[in-house]
Scaffold this motif. Structure first.
Motif, PDB file in Angstrom:
ATOM      1  N   ALA A  76      -2.285  14.308   0.218  1.00 49.66           N
ATOM      2  CA  ALA A  76      -3.386  13.477   0.688  1.00 49.66           C
ATOM      3  C   ALA A  76      -4.504  13.311  -0.331  1.00 49.66           C
ATOM      4  O   ALA A  76      -5.060  12.221  -0.477  1.00 49.66           O
ATOM      5  CB  ALA A  76      -3.934  14.033   1.999  1.00 49.66           C
TER       6      ALA A  76
ATOM      7  N   ALA B 182      -6.521   9.063   4.735  1.00 49.22           N
ATOM      8  CA  ALA B 182      -5.721   8.257   3.796  1.00 49.22           C
ATOM      9  C   ALA B 182      -4.916   7.216   4.553  1.00 49.22           C
ATOM     10  O   ALA B 182      -4.817   6.059   4.134  1.00 49.22           O
ATOM     11  CB  ALA B 182      -4.803   9.159   2.975  1.00 49.22           C
TER      12      ALA B 182
ATOM     13  N   ASP C  35      -4.418  12.926  -3.390  1.00 53.93           N
ATOM     14  CA  ASP C  35      -4.091  11.928  -4.408  1.00 53.93           C
ATOM     15  C   ASP C  35      -4.448  10.508  -3.981  1.00 53.93           C
ATOM     16  O   ASP C  35      -4.408   9.593  -4.802  1.00 53.93           O
ATOM     17  CB  ASP C  35      -2.597  11.981  -4.753  1.00 53.93           C
ATOM     18  N   ASN C  36      -4.789  10.301  -2.723  1.00 54.10           N
ATOM     19  CA  ASN C  36      -5.111   8.976  -2.213  1.00 54.10           C
ATOM     20  C   ASN C  36      -6.586   8.613  -2.356  1.00 54.10           C
ATOM     21  O   ASN C  36      -6.988   7.535  -1.940  1.00 54.10           O
ATOM     22  CB  ASN C  36      -4.715   8.881  -0.730  1.00 54.10           C
TER      23      ASN C  36
ATOM     24  N   GLY D  48      -5.491   3.292   4.197  1.00 56.92           N
ATOM     25  CA  GLY D  48      -4.332   2.519   3.748  1.00 56.92           C
ATOM     26  C   GLY D  48      -4.027   1.365   4.683  1.00 56.92           C
ATOM     27  O   GLY D  48      -3.743   0.241   4.238  1.00 56.92           O
TER      28      GLY D  48
ATOM     29  N   THR E 145       0.860  -1.179   0.000  1.00 60.91           N
ATOM     30  CA  THR E 145       0.000   0.000   0.000  1.00 60.91           C
ATOM     31  C   THR E 145       0.896   1.229   0.000  1.00 60.91           C
ATOM     32  O   THR E 145       1.824   1.313   0.799  1.00 60.91           O
ATOM     33  CB  THR E 145      -0.906   0.031   1.250  1.00 60.91           C
ATOM     34  N   TYR E 146       0.637   2.167  -0.908  1.00 58.01           N
ATOM     35  CA  TYR E 146       1.385   3.418  -0.978  1.00 58.01           C
ATOM     36  C   TYR E 146       0.453   4.550  -0.586  1.00 58.01           C
ATOM     37  O   TYR E 146      -0.646   4.675  -1.128  1.00 58.01           O
ATOM     38  CB  TYR E 146       1.929   3.647  -2.395  1.00 58.01           C
ATOM     39  N   ILE E 147       0.902   5.398   0.353  1.00 55.44           N
ATOM     40  CA  ILE E 147       0.119   6.554   0.780  1.00 55.44           C
ATOM     41  C   ILE E 147       0.927   7.802   0.465  1.00 55.44           C
ATOM     42  O   ILE E 147       1.997   8.029   1.024  1.00 55.44           O
ATOM     43  CB  ILE E 147      -0.233   6.460   2.274  1.00 55.44           C
ATOM     44  N   SER E 148       0.403   8.604  -0.445  1.00 54.90           N
ATOM     45  CA  SER E 148       1.085   9.792  -0.947  1.00 54.90           C
ATOM     46  C   SER E 148       1.068  10.917   0.088  1.00 54.90           C
ATOM     47  O   SER E 148       0.118  11.064   0.854  1.00 54.90           O
ATOM     48  CB  SER E 148       0.392  10.274  -2.224  1.00 54.90           C
TER      49      SER E 148
END
Length: 195
Positions: free
Chosen positions: A8, A58, A10-11, A62, A2-5
């Motif tokens: 915020a 987010a 963008d999630n 995530g 899981t990628y959390i930008s």
């Protein structure tokens, strides 16, 4: 994974509410949203939330994905100082339960909870807790005898700014095992993150 930008917004899918985002998560997303102080905003769309609320949402969503590796880009950047301890406690708790985290940060509160830290200067590893120059890991940090969930060797990232090529990361290596928190610390402004 899981990628959390860091950015915020963008999630999220902008037209979905937090409840709708949580609907497809295998974990307890609703409970996690409540734990980060957003229970009262569960029927809100991301655009109706402040930057800090978006960042906390987010993060909660995530974590609810229940992947073995979570990659976070500056997770505390949009948070007020009062929200940071709860987020770090949640990271530590999930790491203690076997999830691995890789975090890019400049926040010393985040590096304080890490099991591994790589310090970067203009893309070059200048210190790490595995014998790299300048290393002085706290005695409390020990490597867990667990399965490796991320092993990255020779990682490089460059970007162009004003006609010049800048190296955010150049030939860095890290391995993170189940239950560990790994942190990358480098200069700010390295451009848009991509995986």
């Amino acid at each position: 994974v899981t990628y959390i930008s860091q950015k915020a917004a963008d999630n999220f899918v902008p037209h979905l509410t937090l409840r709708e985002h949580a609907a497809d998560a295998p974990g307890p997303a609703g409970e996690l949203l409540i734990s980060v102080g957003l229970g009262h905003r569960i029927d809100s769309r991301p655009g109706e939330l402040s930057g800090g609320e978006q960042a906390r949402a987010a993060f909660a969503l995530g974590i609810a994905r229940e992947t073995s590796l979570v990659v976070l880009d500056e997770p505390t950047a949009e948070l007020d100082r009062g929200s940071v301890p709860a987020l770090l406690e949640t990271i530590s708790g999930h790491a203690g339960a076997g999830r691995a985290f890789v975090i890019a940060t400049h926040d010393p509160d985040v590096t304080a909870i890490a099991h591994r830290v790589l310090r970067l200067d203009r893309g070059v590893v200048v210190a790490g807790d595995d014998g790299v120059a300048g290393s002085d890991p706290p005695a409390r940090r020990t490597r867990a005898a667990a399965a490796t969930v991320l092993e990255a060797n020779g990682v490089s990232k460059a970007f162009r700014r004003a006609g010049e090529t800048l190296h955010a990361v150049d030939c860095a290596s890290i391995d993170v095992r189940r239950g560990e928190v790994g942190v990358l610390v480098g200069r700010s402004g390295s451009g848009k993150s991509t995986l």
